[in-house]
Write a protein that holds these residues in place. Structure first.
Motif, short mmCIF file in Angstrom:
data_model
loop_
_atom_site.label_atom_id
_atom_site.label_comp_id
_atom_site.label_asym_id
_atom_site.label_seq_id
_atom_site.Cartn_x
_atom_site.Cartn_y
_atom_site.Cartn_z
N LEU A 57 -53.37 42.85 35.69
CA LEU A 57 -53.14 43.91 36.67
C LEU A 57 -53.81 43.58 38.01
O LEU A 57 -53.25 43.82 39.08
N MET A 58 -55.04 43.02 37.92
CA MET A 58 -55.76 42.66 39.15
C MET A 58 -55.00 41.59 39.93
O MET A 58 -54.88 41.67 41.16
N MET A 59 -54.49 40.59 39.23
CA MET A 59 -53.75 39.52 39.91
C MET A 59 -52.45 40.04 40.51
O MET A 59 -52.05 39.62 41.60
N ILE A 105 -53.32 51.69 40.38
CA ILE A 105 -53.67 52.98 39.80
C ILE A 105 -53.91 52.89 38.30
O ILE A 105 -54.68 53.67 37.73
N VAL A 106 -53.26 51.93 37.61
CA VAL A 106 -53.48 51.79 36.16
C VAL A 106 -54.52 50.74 35.83
O VAL A 106 -54.77 50.47 34.65
N LEU A 107 -55.15 50.17 36.84
CA LEU A 107 -56.13 49.10 36.61
C LEU A 107 -57.25 49.52 35.65
O LEU A 107 -57.67 48.71 34.80
N GLY A 155 -59.50 55.21 45.32
CA GLY A 155 -59.59 56.40 46.14
C GLY A 155 -58.91 56.24 47.48
O GLY A 155 -58.11 57.09 47.89
N THR A 156 -59.18 55.15 48.17
CA THR A 156 -58.54 54.91 49.47
C THR A 156 -57.05 54.67 49.31
O THR A 156 -56.24 55.06 50.17
N GLY A 157 -56.66 54.03 48.21
CA GLY A 157 -55.24 53.80 47.97
C GLY A 157 -54.47 55.09 47.76
O GLY A 157 -53.33 55.23 48.23
N LEU A 158 -55.09 56.06 47.08
CA LEU A 158 -54.44 57.35 46.88
C LEU A 158 -54.25 58.09 48.20
O LEU A 158 -53.23 58.76 48.40
N VAL A 159 -55.24 57.97 49.09
CA VAL A 159 -55.10 58.59 50.41
C VAL A 159 -53.91 57.98 51.16
O VAL A 159 -53.14 58.68 51.82
N MET A 160 -53.76 56.66 51.05
CA MET A 160 -52.64 55.98 51.72
C MET A 160 -51.31 56.28 51.02
O MET A 160 -50.26 56.30 51.66
#
Length: 221
Positions: A29-31, A64-66, A134-139
Motif C-alpha cells: 500500500l505504501m509503494m 486511507i487503508v494504509l 489527516g491532511t489527505g482527508l482535508v484535501m
C-alpha cells in the motif's frame, strides 16, 4: 543419567505469519501511494498518465487503508510483542544510530530484535502516516474546511510525502544490502550466525528461551 546440553538451533524464528503479512500488505500500500504520488506531482511522469482521476482515486484509497493491516494484526500476540519492542528504547540503543552512521551497523554495538535505527524509522513512518492521513482527508473533502486549512494541509502533505519517500527508498536500499534480512522477512527464519552478528541481544534471548524449554521438557519426562 545427565543429558548433554541441547545444541543451539541453526535457525531462529524472527517473524511469524502475522508480522510477515502485515509488513507485505503495508509495504504494498505504501509503494502504491508513493508511486501514484510521483505520477501526480512530477510533470514528466504526469504526462504519461491518461486517466488522472483514476490515479487520484487509487492514491487516496491506498493512503486511507494504509493502517488497516496493522490494525488487523494487533489481534495477534506475536505482532503486539514486536510493537512493544519497537516502542521501547533500551540502554543498548543510546548512541547506536550515531555510531551506525559513523562506522556502520555492525560496529554500532549489540542490538535487540530491532536496532535503534529500525525503531526510529518505525516511529517516524507511523507518525508521518497519521499526519498524512489527516491532511489527505482535508484535501479529499475540500468543502468541509476553510481555504487556510486546505492550503496548510497541502503544504504539509506534499513535503511530508517527499520525506517519507526518501526514508522508504533508504529502507529498501538497506534491505537490498542484506539478503538474509530479506529472507527472514520472506520466510520468518534467519540463521543463528546472522542473528548473533546483527542482533546479538535478541539471539541471546532466543537461545536462552530454547534452553529453558529443553530443560522443562527433560523434567517432564
Amino acid at each position: 543419567m545427565t543429558r548433554p546440553p541441547a545444541e543451539p538451533p541453526a535457525e531462529l524464528v524472527r517473524f511469524g505469519t502475522a508480522e510477515r503479512w502485515v509488513h507485505r500488505t503495508t509495504s504494498t500500500l505504501m509503494m502504491v501511494a508513493i508511486v501514484t504520488a510521483a505520477f501526480l506531482y512530477l510533470p514528466f511522469l504526469a504526462e504519461l498518465v491518461g486517466r488522472r482521476r483514476l490515479l487520484v482515486t487509487v492514491h487516496e484509497w491506498a493512503g486511507i487503508v494504509l493502517p488497516v493491516p496493522l490494525v488487523a494484526g494487533i489481534f495477534f500476540r506475536s505482532l503486539r510483542a514486536d510493537l512493544r519492542r519497537l516502542n521501547r528504547f533500551g540502554p543498548q540503543d543510546k548512541g547506536w544510530a550515531w555510531r551506525a552512521m559513523r562506522w556502520g551497523t555492525r560496529a554500532a554495538g549489540a542490538a535487540g530484535k530491532f536496532n535503534a535505527g529500525q525503531k526510529l524509522y518505525a516511529a517516524v513512518i507511523a507518525g508521518a502516516t497519521l499526519v498524512m492521513m489527516g491532511t489527505g482527508l482535508v484535501m479529499w473533502f475540500p468543502n468541509l474546511t476553510s481555504l487556510s486549512w486546505r492550503t496548510g494541509s497541502t503544504f504539509v502533505h506534499d513535503w511530508l510525502a517527499l520525506i517519507v519517500g526518501v526514508l522508504v527508498i533508504g529502507h529498501i536500499r538497506m534491505a537490498m544490502k542484506d539478503p538474509e534480512a530479506r529472507h527472514g522477512m520472506r520466510t520468518g527464519r534467519v540463521s543463528r550466525n546472522w542473528a548473533r552478528r546483527e542482533h546479538e541481544l535478541w539471539a541471546d534471548e532466543e537461545e536462552q528461551a530454547a534452553q529453558r524449554q529443553s530443560e522443562e521438557r527433560s523434567v517432564d519426562r
